[in-house]
Design an enzyme around this catalytic site. Structure first.
Site, PDB file in Angstrom:
ATOM      1  N   LYS B  97      38.625  16.906  55.610  1.00 18.43           N
ATOM      2  CA  LYS B  97      39.162  18.252  55.416  1.00 18.43           C
ATOM      3  C   LYS B  97      38.079  19.022  54.660  1.00 18.43           C
ATOM      4  O   LYS B  97      37.790  18.730  53.503  1.00 18.43           O
ATOM      5  CB  LYS B  97      40.461  18.231  54.608  1.00 18.43           C
ATOM      6  CG  LYS B  97      40.914  19.646  54.274  1.00 18.43           C
ATOM      7  CD  LYS B  97      42.134  19.726  53.384  1.00 18.43           C
ATOM      8  CE  LYS B  97      42.250  21.157  52.845  1.00 18.43           C
ATOM      9  NZ  LYS B  97      43.368  21.332  51.922  1.00 18.43           N
ATOM     10  N   GLY B 158      48.062  27.300  46.350  1.00 19.54           N
ATOM     11  CA  GLY B 158      48.949  27.199  45.187  1.00 19.54           C
ATOM     12  C   GLY B 158      49.695  28.472  44.850  1.00 19.54           C
ATOM     13  O   GLY B 158      50.433  28.507  43.861  1.00 19.54           O
ATOM     14  N   ALA B 184      47.817  25.808  53.056  1.00 18.87           N
ATOM     15  CA  ALA B 184      47.857  26.629  51.829  1.00 18.87           C
ATOM     16  C   ALA B 184      48.808  27.808  51.926  1.00 18.87           C
ATOM     17  O   ALA B 184      48.894  28.486  52.955  1.00 18.87           O
ATOM     18  CB  ALA B 184      46.481  27.159  51.445  1.00 18.87           C
ATOM     19  N   GLY B 185      49.513  28.009  50.840  1.00 18.76           N
ATOM     20  CA  GLY B 185      50.377  29.175  50.704  1.00 18.76           C
ATOM     21  C   GLY B 185      51.858  28.887  50.812  1.00 18.76           C
ATOM     22  O   GLY B 185      52.679  29.680  50.364  1.00 18.76           O
ATOM     23  N   ALA B 206      50.812  20.950  49.624  1.00 22.86           N
ATOM     24  CA  ALA B 206      50.693  20.149  48.401  1.00 22.86           C
ATOM     25  C   ALA B 206      51.578  20.729  47.302  1.00 22.86           C
ATOM     26  O   ALA B 206      52.648  20.203  47.000  1.00 22.86           O
ATOM     27  CB  ALA B 206      49.240  20.077  47.942  1.00 22.86           C
TER      28      ALA B 206
END
Lengths: 68, 263
Positions: B97, B158, B184-185, B206
């Site tokens: 990644k 995040g 993300a987001g 995450a």
């Protein structure tokens, strides 16, 4: 000779190898999950034993952590 | 279980890729991992810490989940390339990644360095999964240099702001010939569902899970949302329209004359 290992100065005997440094580090995993670079060049595990360190070398020894 | 999708010839049955950052400890991670049903999960590389207890790889091995190493923390193509090479050596995988960050406040990707790193890594035999902005042109460039998937952000890492520009994500999906993973987001389950509804093949998530009040419950919620999103996408949503369109027939509507108006 002086070698920088993960940002810490270490005094090593002449003839020290990548393998001997890795073995000396507490918490180093035995098998998979660890890698070493010297001055931005990755040293494959197969070459750890034969790679002698030189005065002034900078080693980065990395492992897996949580992230991403 | 949803239909599998394929990255670089490998079938993936789970459309949720778990990022492991932010979990308070390995036990919580292991529990969330089980709820997420993820098959792939990201790991980072950092200097060996003699005080660290237990390896994250043991957690992943116990769960039967494969590690997807990342280049988190890299700000230049050179650093990202060396990190990817270290990861290949440490994890015996060509998958990476790729993150090349351009700014430490927004953590947005540096497009120029990202494409340079992606091209070099593809040439070196890596399966490159780049974290990118939601710019369709950049996504195409990354695909053109041989990336195995593109991973646009919904909003900054995040931030939990969800998908700020669903139109761009739709365009990326429309034009892509490789899988699209929203990376993300995501802040909560509905964001993940939307990603799949827009046609993304998977979601990488995450913080939404690791920093939730109850990470296990959120892992399950997002897993179900991902499945719901896939189903909704294939079911075909109705078009948006500006005015109402009644679903009940007006035929046969009874008339009630008011006694006031009756003679």
């Amino acid at each position: 000779m002086q070698v920088m290992v993960n940002g810490q100065q270490q005094e090593l005997r002449p003839g020290a190898t990548v393998a001997s440094v890795v073995r000396s580090l507490p918490g180093a995993p035995e098998g998979r999950g660890i890698a070493v670079a010297r001055g931005g060049e990755v040293i494959p595990r197969s070459a750890w034993q034969s790679t002698k360190l030189r005065d002034g070398d900078q080693l980065e020894v990395v492992v897996a952590v949580q992230g991403g | 279980m949803t239909e599998p999708f394929v990255i670089a010839g490998r079938e993936l049955h789970s459309r949720l890729i778990l990022g492991t950052g932010g979990f308070t400890n390995h036990d919580v991670l292991a529990a969330a991992l089980a709820e997420s049903a993820a098959e792939l999960c990201t790991v980072a590389l950092r200097r060996l810490d003699p005080a660290a207890r237990g390896s994250i790889l043991d957690v992943l091995d116990a769960a039967g989940v494969e590690a997807l190493p990342n280049t988190a923390g890299c700000f230049t193509a050179r650093d990202a390339i060396v990190t990817a090479e270290l990861a290949r050596e440490a994890f015996e995988t060509d998958w990476i990644k790729l993150e090349v960050i351009g700014d430490d406040r927004t953590l947005l990707p540096d497009a120029v360095e990202l494409v340079a790193a992606a091209e070099a890594l593809v040439d070196d035999g890596f399966v490159v999964l780049p974290y990118t902005t939601d710019d369709p042109v950049l996504a195409r460039r990354l695909e053109d240099v041989g990336c195995a998937a593109v991973m646009p952000l919904g909003s900054p890492i995040g931030s939990g702001m969800g998908i700020c520009n669903p139109y761009n994500i739709s365009i990326i999906v429309e034009q892509a010939r490789v899988p699209v993973v929203l990376d993300a987001g995501v802040g909560t389950a509905s964001d993940a569902a939307l990603a799949l509804e827009l046609g993304c093949d998977a979601v990488l998530c995450a913080s939404a899970i690791s920093r939730a009040h109850d990470p296990c419950a959120m892992a399950r919620a997002i897993r179900l949302a991902v499945e719901a999103g896939v189903l909704a996408r294939s079911a075909g949503r109705i078009p948006r329209r500006r005015y109402a369109e009644g679903s009940t027939s007006m035929q046969g509507l009874p008339l009630f004359e008011s006694s006031d108006t009756a003679q």
